[in-house]
Design an enzyme around this catalytic site. Structure first.
Site, PDB file in Angstrom:
ATOM      1  N   GLY A  33      31.601  39.354  42.047  1.00  0.00           N
ATOM      2  CA  GLY A  33      31.139  38.656  40.857  1.00  0.00           C
ATOM      3  C   GLY A  33      31.443  39.550  39.673  1.00  0.00           C
ATOM      4  O   GLY A  33      31.501  40.777  39.824  1.00  0.00           O
ATOM      5  N   ASP A  34      31.640  39.004  38.496  1.00  0.00           N
ATOM      6  CA  ASP A  34      32.203  39.809  37.405  1.00  0.00           C
ATOM      7  C   ASP A  34      31.389  41.059  37.074  1.00  0.00           C
ATOM      8  O   ASP A  34      31.918  42.172  37.040  1.00  0.00           O
ATOM      9  CB  ASP A  34      32.450  38.948  36.160  1.00  0.00           C
ATOM     10  CG  ASP A  34      31.185  38.475  35.458  1.00  0.00           C
ATOM     11  OD1 ASP A  34      30.157  38.264  36.137  1.00  0.00           O
ATOM     12  OD2 ASP A  34      31.223  38.292  34.223  1.00  0.00           O
ATOM     13  N   TYR A  92      31.763  31.256  46.648  1.00  0.00           N
ATOM     14  CA  TYR A  92      33.030  30.732  46.141  1.00  0.00           C
ATOM     15  C   TYR A  92      34.155  31.028  47.120  1.00  0.00           C
ATOM     16  O   TYR A  92      34.077  31.946  47.933  1.00  0.00           O
ATOM     17  CB  TYR A  92      33.351  31.292  44.745  1.00  0.00           C
ATOM     18  CG  TYR A  92      33.750  32.752  44.690  1.00  0.00           C
ATOM     19  CD1 TYR A  92      35.083  33.134  44.713  1.00  0.00           C
ATOM     20  CD2 TYR A  92      32.779  33.748  44.585  1.00  0.00           C
ATOM     21  CE1 TYR A  92      35.447  34.472  44.636  1.00  0.00           C
ATOM     22  CE2 TYR A  92      33.135  35.084  44.505  1.00  0.00           C
ATOM     23  CZ  TYR A  92      34.474  35.441  44.536  1.00  0.00           C
ATOM     24  OH  TYR A  92      34.836  36.763  44.460  1.00  0.00           O
ATOM     25  N   TYR A 105      33.812  26.693  43.667  1.00  0.00           N
ATOM     26  CA  TYR A 105      32.487  27.306  43.585  1.00  0.00           C
ATOM     27  C   TYR A 105      31.394  26.394  44.138  1.00  0.00           C
ATOM     28  O   TYR A 105      31.449  25.175  43.990  1.00  0.00           O
ATOM     29  CB  TYR A 105      32.128  27.607  42.127  1.00  0.00           C
ATOM     30  CG  TYR A 105      32.938  28.702  41.500  1.00  0.00           C
ATOM     31  CD1 TYR A 105      32.552  30.035  41.615  1.00  0.00           C
ATOM     32  CD2 TYR A 105      34.093  28.413  40.772  1.00  0.00           C
ATOM     33  CE1 TYR A 105      33.294  31.054  41.024  1.00  0.00           C
ATOM     34  CE2 TYR A 105      34.836  29.424  40.183  1.00  0.00           C
ATOM     35  CZ  TYR A 105      34.440  30.734  40.317  1.00  0.00           C
ATOM     36  OH  TYR A 105      35.178  31.729  39.734  1.00  0.00           O
ATOM     37  N   ARG A 107      27.544  27.096  43.435  1.00  0.00           N
ATOM     38  CA  ARG A 107      26.594  28.048  42.852  1.00  0.00           C
ATOM     39  C   ARG A 107      25.448  27.379  42.111  1.00  0.00           C
ATOM     40  O   ARG A 107      24.611  28.065  41.515  1.00  0.00           O
ATOM     41  CB  ARG A 107      27.332  28.980  41.887  1.00  0.00           C
ATOM     42  CG  ARG A 107      27.744  28.319  40.587  1.00  0.00           C
ATOM     43  CD  ARG A 107      28.775  29.050  39.784  1.00  0.00           C
ATOM     44  NE  ARG A 107      28.545  30.460  39.567  1.00  0.00           N
ATOM     45  CZ  ARG A 107      29.451  31.245  38.966  1.00  0.00           C
ATOM     46  NH1 ARG A 107      30.599  30.726  38.539  1.00  0.00           N
ATOM     47  NH2 ARG A 107      29.202  32.521  38.794  1.00  0.00           N
ATOM     48  N   ASN A 169      33.657  37.027  28.381  1.00  0.00           N
ATOM     49  CA  ASN A 169      34.128  36.396  29.624  1.00  0.00           C
ATOM     50  C   ASN A 169      33.815  34.902  29.661  1.00  0.00           C
ATOM     51  O   ASN A 169      33.136  34.411  30.564  1.00  0.00           O
ATOM     52  CB  ASN A 169      33.494  37.110  30.823  1.00  0.00           C
ATOM     53  CG  ASN A 169      34.346  37.031  32.074  1.00  0.00           C
ATOM     54  OD1 ASN A 169      35.446  36.462  32.057  1.00  0.00           O
ATOM     55  ND2 ASN A 169      33.856  37.593  33.159  1.00  0.00           N
ATOM     56  N   ARG A 171      33.868  31.177  30.393  1.00  0.00           N
ATOM     57  CA  ARG A 171      34.370  30.249  31.409  1.00  0.00           C
ATOM     58  C   ARG A 171      33.873  28.860  31.038  1.00  0.00           C
ATOM     59  O   ARG A 171      32.728  28.507  31.313  1.00  0.00           O
ATOM     60  CB  ARG A 171      33.885  30.653  32.800  1.00  0.00           C
ATOM     61  CG  ARG A 171      34.389  32.019  33.262  1.00  0.00           C
ATOM     62  CD  ARG A 171      35.906  32.002  33.452  1.00  0.00           C
ATOM     63  NE  ARG A 171      36.438  33.317  33.816  1.00  0.00           N
ATOM     64  CZ  ARG A 171      36.938  34.181  32.958  1.00  0.00           C
ATOM     65  NH1 ARG A 171      36.973  33.889  31.654  1.00  0.00           N
ATOM     66  NH2 ARG A 171      37.423  35.330  33.366  1.00  0.00           N
ATOM     67  N   ASP A 262      37.307  43.503  34.823  1.00  0.00           N
ATOM     68  CA  ASP A 262      36.036  44.073  35.274  1.00  0.00           C
ATOM     69  C   ASP A 262      36.179  45.571  35.533  1.00  0.00           C
ATOM     70  O   ASP A 262      35.295  46.366  35.178  1.00  0.00           O
ATOM     71  CB  ASP A 262      35.571  43.383  36.557  1.00  0.00           C
ATOM     72  CG  ASP A 262      35.398  41.881  36.400  1.00  0.00           C
ATOM     73  OD1 ASP A 262      35.134  41.426  35.277  1.00  0.00           O
ATOM     74  OD2 ASP A 262      35.524  41.171  37.419  1.00  0.00           O
TER      75      ASP A 262
END
Length: 301
Positions: A33-34, A92, A105, A107, A169, A171, A262
């Site tokens: 995860g980021d 994911y 994904y 989530r 970031n 999205r 990242d």
């Protein structure tokens, strides 16, 4: 220095169960995860006197227990993880084509969406941190009330003189609309001392013409130091002492670009917390990102 005495670099966000292709009809399970990717790399190059810890929420199921074990094995503190009965992590699946990835994904019901809903827990763990790192994905997965609560506490940390680093970031699929995303990113920038945007995201979200426009916009929001990443190209670093274009370090081979940004953030922040200047820290970020794209996945040792 013992873990109890070390300063804590706290990453805030979501770690997910990752499924990647391991053969015909076979998948390999991992965790990523980021913000977690950044923390994983930070833990491997933490400056003297610092350690990493993760602020997230997990369930009490088997996958959550495995994830906690993965954190511990990576040298990441779990004392700030909120446990939620009958909840579980998000998941994911990776689809890889020619070094570039796409994702599917699951989530919506992830425990991490509830990481900031408990005011007392949030206040306690953030008071115990010394520097913080979060992202636009962290903000996007939270309900609006919890997002505001988290930003209020980070704003208090900034006022207290603690470093707060933010990677926008953006999205779009995680946000109801771009205007909501823009407002949240701007609010996050106001509580941050360091901002680490990617130019492609900023151009798509805010219409910036170039990296200088991106840096100027964040500086105007009160960010002391901005590093505008631009894929495998030069990064622009802007701080109170100046502004400089820092050339990228070309990789020997590009295998997988996942997690390059990242890892850049991890090396940059580790260098800054270790006393390096903005330009030297940006070079450290380029160096690690160049290494990471030469391996598979975001977590390249």
């Amino acid at each position: 220095m013992s873990n109890a005495q070390a300063s804590r670099f706290v990453a805030i966000g979501e770690c997910m169960v990752e499924l990647s292709v391991a053969g015909e009809g076979l998948y390999r399970q991992g965790f990523a995860g980021d913000t977690f990717n950044t923390l994983w790399h930070f833990a491997r190059r933490a400056p003297a006197g610092w350690r990493g810890a993760y602020l997230t929420a997990l369930g009490t199921d088997r996958l959550s227990e495995e994830m906690l074990g993965f954190f511990t094995a990576a040298g990441i503190g779990t004392e700030m993880v909120r446990r939620i009965p009958n909840a579980s992590p998000g998941l994911y699946m990776i689809h890889l084509a020619g070094g570039e990835r796409s994702f599917s994904y699951w989530r919506e019901m992830a425990a991490a969406r509830r990481l900031a809903e408990d005011e007392a827990h949030l206040q306690e763990v953030l008071a115990a941190g010394d520097a913080f790192y979060f992202s636009g994905i962290t903000l996007a997965i939270l309900p609006a009330e919890d997002r505001a609560r988290l930003l209020a506490h980070l704003g208090a940390a900034k006022k207290a003189g603690k470093r707060v680093a933010f990677d926008p970031n953006v999205r779009p699929r995680l946000w109801p609309d771009l205007e909501t995303a823009r407002r949240a990113v701007e609010a996050a920038a106001r509580v941050s001392t360091h901002c680490l945007p990617s130019f492609d995201d900023e151009r798509a979200t805010f219409g910036d013409e170039n990296a200088r426009a991106t840096a100027a916009r964040y500086r105007a929001l009160g960010v002391a130091e901005v590093v505008v990443k631009d894929g495998g190209r030069s990064a622009l670093v802007s701080w109170d002492g100046g502004r400089e274009q820092v050339p990228a370090i070309p990789p020997a081979e590009i295998v997988d670009t996942t997690g390059a940004g990242d890892s850049f953030n991890a090396a940059y922040l580790a260098a800054r917390l270790g006393g390096a200047g903005p330009v030297a820290a940006t070079i450290a970020g380029h160096r690690l990102a160049s290494h990471v794209v030469g391996g598979h996945g975001a977590l390249v040792a």
